[in-house]
Motif scaffolding. Structure first.
Motif, PDB file in Angstrom:
ATOM      1  N   TYR A  10      22.012  21.296 -22.458  1.00  0.00           N
ATOM      2  CA  TYR A  10      23.079  22.101 -23.063  1.00  0.00           C
ATOM      3  C   TYR A  10      23.264  22.339 -24.248  1.00  0.00           C
ATOM      4  O   TYR A  10      23.596  23.725 -24.660  1.00  0.00           O
ATOM      5  N   PHE A  11      22.723  21.505 -25.263  1.00  0.00           N
ATOM      6  CA  PHE A  11      22.692  21.995 -26.613  1.00  0.00           C
ATOM      7  C   PHE A  11      21.816  23.400 -27.071  1.00  0.00           C
ATOM      8  O   PHE A  11      22.097  24.355 -27.873  1.00  0.00           O
ATOM      9  N   ASN A  15       9.313  26.664 -25.572  1.00  0.00           N
ATOM     10  CA  ASN A  15       9.419  25.415 -26.634  1.00  0.00           C
ATOM     11  C   ASN A  15      10.545  24.595 -26.113  1.00  0.00           C
ATOM     12  O   ASN A  15      10.418  23.520 -26.806  1.00  0.00           O
ATOM     13  N   SER A  16      11.428  24.969 -25.790  1.00  0.00           N
ATOM     14  CA  SER A  16      12.581  23.998 -25.195  1.00  0.00           C
ATOM     15  C   SER A  16      12.106  23.192 -24.168  1.00  0.00           C
ATOM     16  O   SER A  16      12.509  21.824 -24.098  1.00  0.00           O
ATOM     17  N   ILE A  17      11.268  23.588 -23.217  1.00  0.00           N
ATOM     18  CA  ILE A  17      10.788  22.953 -22.128  1.00  0.00           C
ATOM     19  C   ILE A  17       9.949  21.727 -22.545  1.00  0.00           C
ATOM     20  O   ILE A  17       9.956  20.541 -22.462  1.00  0.00           O
ATOM     21  N   ILE A  18       8.977  22.030 -23.487  1.00  0.00           N
ATOM     22  CA  ILE A  18       8.251  21.304 -24.357  1.00  0.00           C
ATOM     23  C   ILE A  18       8.917  20.023 -25.192  1.00  0.00           C
ATOM     24  O   ILE A  18       8.731  18.783 -24.900  1.00  0.00           O
ATOM     25  N   SER A  19      10.217  20.622 -25.824  1.00  0.00           N
ATOM     26  CA  SER A  19      10.905  19.759 -26.462  1.00  0.00           C
ATOM     27  C   SER A  19      11.752  18.712 -25.648  1.00  0.00           C
ATOM     28  O   SER A  19      11.699  17.665 -25.829  1.00  0.00           O
ATOM     29  N   LEU A  20      12.059  19.283 -24.608  1.00  0.00           N
ATOM     30  CA  LEU A  20      12.696  18.347 -23.515  1.00  0.00           C
ATOM     31  C   LEU A  20      11.747  17.480 -23.027  1.00  0.00           C
ATOM     32  O   LEU A  20      12.087  16.146 -22.762  1.00  0.00           O
ATOM     33  N   ARG A  45      15.960   8.802 -21.244  1.00  0.00           N
ATOM     34  CA  ARG A  45      17.197   8.776 -20.779  1.00  0.00           C
ATOM     35  C   ARG A  45      17.726  10.112 -20.292  1.00  0.00           C
ATOM     36  O   ARG A  45      17.857  11.197 -21.037  1.00  0.00           O
ATOM     37  N   LYS A  46      18.450  10.232 -19.301  1.00  0.00           N
ATOM     38  CA  LYS A  46      18.808  11.273 -18.597  1.00  0.00           C
ATOM     39  C   LYS A  46      20.023  12.047 -19.490  1.00  0.00           C
ATOM     40  O   LYS A  46      20.138  13.260 -19.446  1.00  0.00           O
ATOM     41  N   GLU A  47      20.965  11.030 -20.055  1.00  0.00           N
ATOM     42  CA  GLU A  47      22.079  11.409 -20.940  1.00  0.00           C
ATOM     43  C   GLU A  47      21.396  12.384 -21.981  1.00  0.00           C
ATOM     44  O   GLU A  47      21.978  13.475 -22.425  1.00  0.00           O
ATOM     45  N   TYR A  48      20.282  11.836 -22.449  1.00  0.00           N
ATOM     46  CA  TYR A  48      19.633  12.643 -23.773  1.00  0.00           C
ATOM     47  C   TYR A  48      19.362  13.885 -23.397  1.00  0.00           C
ATOM     48  O   TYR A  48      19.416  14.974 -24.048  1.00  0.00           O
ATOM     49  N   LEU A  49      18.659  13.896 -22.327  1.00  0.00           N
ATOM     50  CA  LEU A  49      17.875  15.135 -21.814  1.00  0.00           C
ATOM     51  C   LEU A  49      19.060  16.135 -21.313  1.00  0.00           C
ATOM     52  O   LEU A  49      19.102  17.125 -21.802  1.00  0.00           O
TER      53      LEU A  49
END
Length: 143
Positions: free
Chosen positions: A87-88, A64-69, A78-82
């Motif tokens: 980290y979050f 789920n996290s990989i799909i969300s990312l 944006r790399k900063e958002y990713l």
């Protein structure tokens, strides 16, 4: 990236999230699905193989996290958002799974609602619903 390509990719990624949910019974070990549907009202927690449950919850959270990312990247690029979202999500998993395992070992003596909702945050991509509006607001604020 063109607008139409973004729409197609985001739609495909959301379909993948739905597929993970649709095939959860076949893909992951989770005896708590039946327990939280109705059994929590009548019986105590059954024998659960905690390590197997934690590993399966980790894999589900990872998928789920990989799909969300992927959704975050397609929408914002944006790399900063990713990086922040990565980290979050990692920190959130460590905290949630630790508390969840403690509650399982305690046999839900303090009640079933807290483990129910912690499990929800682990097995469903709810953090995506929090991060998307936050990143959108951040994008609008930086203009």
């Amino acid at each position: 990236m063109s607008k139409y390509l973004k729409i197609v990719l985001v739609s495909l990624l959301f379909v993948l999230l739905i597929a993970v949910r649709a095939f959860q019974a076949n893909l992951f070990y989770d005896p708590l699905i039946v327990y939280f549907k109705n059994d929590y009202l009548y019986t105590g927690i059954q024998n659960i193989v905690v390590w197997k449950l934690v590993i399966n919850m980790f894999f589900r959270y990872l998928i789920n996290s990989i799909i969300s990312l992927g959704i975050i990247w397609v929408l914002f690029e944006r790399k900063e958002y990713l990086r922040f979202a990565s980290y979050f999500l990692m920190i959130a998993f460590v905290i949630l799974i630790t508390v969840f395992v403690i509650l399982i070992k305690d046999n839900f003596e303090s009640g079933y609602l807290l483990p129910f909702y912690i499990r929800r945050f682990i097995i469903h991509p709810l953090f995506l619903l929090i991060l998307l509006p936050a990143f959108y607001y951040q994008k609008l604020s930086n203009r």
